[in-house]
Write an enzyme that holds these catalytic residues in place. Structure first.
Site, PDB file in Angstrom:
ATOM      1  N   ALA A   1       7.663  27.521  -7.458  1.00  0.00           N
ATOM      2  CA  ALA A   1       7.571  26.154  -6.598  1.00  0.00           C
ATOM      3  C   ALA A   1       8.200  26.326  -5.318  1.00  0.00           C
ATOM      4  O   ALA A   1       9.295  26.763  -5.422  1.00  0.00           O
ATOM      5  CB  ALA A   1       7.814  25.071  -7.596  1.00  0.00           C
TER       6      ALA A   1
ATOM      7  N   TRP B   1       9.258  24.193  -3.206  1.00  0.00           N
ATOM      8  CA  TRP B   1      10.429  23.369  -3.145  1.00  0.00           C
ATOM      9  C   TRP B   1      11.575  23.734  -3.930  1.00  0.00           C
ATOM     10  O   TRP B   1      12.938  23.139  -3.846  1.00  0.00           O
ATOM     11  CB  TRP B   1      10.057  21.781  -3.602  1.00  0.00           C
ATOM     12  CG  TRP B   1       9.669  21.744  -4.997  1.00  0.00           C
ATOM     13  CD1 TRP B   1       8.180  21.892  -5.303  1.00  0.00           C
ATOM     14  CD2 TRP B   1      10.244  21.729  -6.219  1.00  0.00           C
ATOM     15  NE1 TRP B   1       7.910  21.720  -6.813  1.00  0.00           N
ATOM     16  CE2 TRP B   1       9.512  21.601  -7.299  1.00  0.00           C
ATOM     17  CE3 TRP B   1      11.597  21.933  -6.890  1.00  0.00           C
ATOM     18  CZ2 TRP B   1       9.492  21.707  -8.705  1.00  0.00           C
ATOM     19  CZ3 TRP B   1      12.069  21.782  -8.107  1.00  0.00           C
ATOM     20  CH2 TRP B   1      10.960  21.596  -9.158  1.00  0.00           C
ATOM     21  N   CYS B   2      11.509  24.879  -4.849  1.00  0.00           N
ATOM     22  CA  CYS B   2      12.427  25.095  -5.901  1.00  0.00           C
ATOM     23  C   CYS B   2      13.655  26.062  -4.941  1.00  0.00           C
ATOM     24  O   CYS B   2      13.282  27.021  -4.418  1.00  0.00           O
ATOM     25  CB  CYS B   2      11.951  25.819  -7.075  1.00  0.00           C
ATOM     26  SG  CYS B   2      13.240  26.648  -8.138  1.00  0.00           S
ATOM     27  N   TYR B   3      15.000  25.686  -5.419  1.00  0.00           N
ATOM     28  CA  TYR B   3      15.883  26.495  -4.664  1.00  0.00           C
ATOM     29  C   TYR B   3      15.830  27.993  -5.240  1.00  0.00           C
ATOM     30  O   TYR B   3      16.068  28.838  -4.511  1.00  0.00           O
ATOM     31  CB  TYR B   3      17.338  26.007  -4.817  1.00  0.00           C
ATOM     32  CG  TYR B   3      18.506  26.641  -4.698  1.00  0.00           C
ATOM     33  CD1 TYR B   3      18.885  27.000  -3.491  1.00  0.00           C
ATOM     34  CD2 TYR B   3      19.022  27.295  -5.819  1.00  0.00           C
ATOM     35  CE1 TYR B   3      20.000  27.633  -3.061  1.00  0.00           C
ATOM     36  CE2 TYR B   3      20.154  28.172  -5.494  1.00  0.00           C
ATOM     37  CZ  TYR B   3      20.734  28.400  -4.249  1.00  0.00           C
ATOM     38  OH  TYR B   3      21.745  29.214  -3.904  1.00  0.00           O
TER      39      TYR B   3
ATOM     40  N   ASN C   1      13.099  29.960  -3.903  1.00  0.00           N
ATOM     41  CA  ASN C   1      13.373  30.566  -2.547  1.00  0.00           C
ATOM     42  C   ASN C   1      14.341  31.759  -2.528  1.00  0.00           C
ATOM     43  O   ASN C   1      14.162  32.665  -1.816  1.00  0.00           O
ATOM     44  CB  ASN C   1      13.670  29.354  -1.634  1.00  0.00           C
ATOM     45  CG  ASN C   1      12.598  28.336  -1.438  1.00  0.00           C
ATOM     46  OD1 ASN C   1      11.484  28.886  -1.300  1.00  0.00           O
ATOM     47  ND2 ASN C   1      12.982  27.102  -1.291  1.00  0.00           N
TER      48      ASN C   1
END
Length: 480
Positions: free
Chosen positions: A167, A169-171, A174
């Site tokens: 995803a 937005w997922c830390y 990334n």
């Protein structure tokens, strides 16, 4: 020697010669009635003697400070994957145990809450997964972008397909992205898809391919799945059974893992089913959940103080979309204390019909929440007040039972939704004692019944006989 006549002088029951007595019809009637009364009252007294009476008292709970309370449960979560399901316990004394596994079992379940296989082995997930320290911004695009249109075709073309479900937005997604792209580029160079094709690394954006991710039971990001061509073909959509990767996420570890999987596969066979999958150390690779639901059963031991039993999605290296988490559940069993055997409970209920009525009050209850724009981030809370009941039987055997009241509610939460059972034990306990009557008391009452009825019947017979004699005298007086 004492003469016989002197012994006879102490006879309390001196006999009247039979020819000096007179039988009457009224006396016979009273005798029959008296006999029936004796039999009836004797039966009632015998029933009362055999019936166990109880006395109830409220006393302070005498449990010692070191005592623990057992909580048994069997819960089904239709939308929580066993991959991340965690059972946590906390209390007001500061106890905080996370992800209890020793006394807990998990089973993947389908939409009908039926198990789809053997026990799900969650294993130990490392809390310190390794990532690349230096982030190379110019890593390029090495992984193949997959979607609902090409996923099935690509998965059938390569013996091994390793997919990163992520995803944006997922830390953690990334942090994985540069390592994943570099590893994918290295694997493409070593195992060219056109000439070799034994392995391919892909990626799926779960914010765009929602249905594809749901079909593969993705609930935490990133989730790395390993698909093997020709092994364990599933009926649903023709997909293969697959594995989850939980190992380190740095480039070197990823490349080594991929090469270890490719090594047993010959270039000619092009089939992952022709060889055994390589074993990875540190439990890095395990079967992925077969379905998106999970049944959790087992028990935990807690201190006898207010506390919480919490079921949630937990991972030290994954992120969760709180708006999509659904903690709906069905409670098959939830009870406190040791399980009383059916034979003992049956015997207890013959004496105390109400005992055990609240032992498993939540059994069979369903708590369903459907995440939507207006009903997202919902935590389901149960507030339980527990009362200890002790039964002291006639044989001086102590039976313990824990009953509770339950109040449930759906609460909007700003954090990841959970299913929470808040329990609080009463400082008082109920003591029920079985009281049995003594045999001497029973004999005394039987004698009183026989003697009393015999005496009363004699008085009534005397009154009736004298009354009839008086009436006869009066009638004779009228004739003279």
């Amino acid at each position: 020697m004492v003469s016989t006549s002197k012994i006879k002088s102490v006879d309390f029951y001196r006999k009247i010669p039979r020819d000096l007595t007179e039988a009457s019809l009224s006396g016979a009637g009273l005798s029959i009635i008296a006999a029936f009364c004796m039999i009836f009252l004797f039966g009632m007294e015998l029933n009362d003697y055999l019936t166990v009476s109880t006395s109830t008292s409220i006393i302070v709970d005498k449990s010692s400070d070191g005592d623990f309370l057992r909580i048994d449960f069997n819960l089904s979560f239709p939308a929580l994957s066993c991959e991340f399901a965690s059972i946590d316990v906390s209390d007001v004394l500061g106890t905080n145990r996370l992800n209890i596994t020793k006394t807990v079992r998990k089973y993947s379940i389908d939409s009908n809450l039926k198990p789809t296989g053997s026990e799900f082995q969650s294993g130990q997930i490392s809390t310190a997964i390794k990532h690349d320290e230096e982030v190379d911004e110019e890593h390029g695009e090495g992984a193949v972008t997959l979607n609902s249109h090409n996923f099935d075709r690509v998965s059938h073309q390569h013996p091994i397909l390793v997919v990163n479900f992520y995803a944006p937005w997922c830390y953690w997604s990334n942090r994985l992205k540069p390592s994943w792209e570099k590893a994918a580029k290295i694997i493409r160079e070593r195992y060219d898809p056109e000439f070799d094709g034994r392995i391919l690394l892909g990626k799926v954006d779960c914010t765009e391919e929602v249905e594809l991710c749901r079909r593969n039971h993705i609930q935490g990001y990133p989730s790395i799945r390993i698909f093997r061509k020709g092994s364990d073909v599933r009926e649903d959509h023709g997909h293969h059974e697959h594995e989850s990767y939980y190992g380190d996420r740095d480039t070197d570890s990823l490349v080594k893992t991929m090469e270890d999987m490719v090594a047993p596969i010959s270039l000619q066979s092009q089939s992952a089913s022709d060889s055994q999958p390589s074993k990875m150390t540190d439990d890095a690779k395990r079967p992925a959940p077969l379905t998106g639901g999970c049944r959790i059963e087992g028990f935990v031991r807690v201190k006898k103080v207010p506390g919480n039993l919490i079921i949630s999605a937990r991972s030290a290296s994954h992120s969760f979309d709180a708006s999509q988490m659904n903690m709906s559940h069905v409670i098959s069993h939830f009870s406190f204390g040791k399980t009383i055997s059916p034979r003992v409970m049956s015997g207890m209920k013959q004496v105390l019909p109400y005992l055990g009525g609240s032992h498993d009050r939540l059994n069979g209850m369903r708590y369903i929440s459907n995440p939507s724009d207006s009903n997202a981030n919902v935590t389901i809370e149960h507030y339980l007040q527990v009362v200890k009941t002790e039964v002291m039987t006639r044989s001086y055997k102590l039976v313990e039972d824990y009953e509770y009241t339950a109040h449930s509610s759906l609460v909007h939460s700003v954090d990841i939704p959970v299913a929470k059972f808040h329990f609080e034990l009463s400082p008082m306990q109920v003591l029920i004692t079985e009281n049995s009557k003594s045999f001497s008391h029973f004999i005394t009452n039987v004698c009183a019944i026989i003697g009393g009825i015999f005496t009363v019947a004699g008085i009534l017979d005397s009154v009736l006989h004298n009354t009839m004699r008086l009436m006869k005298k009066v009638e004779l007086g009228k004739h003279f």
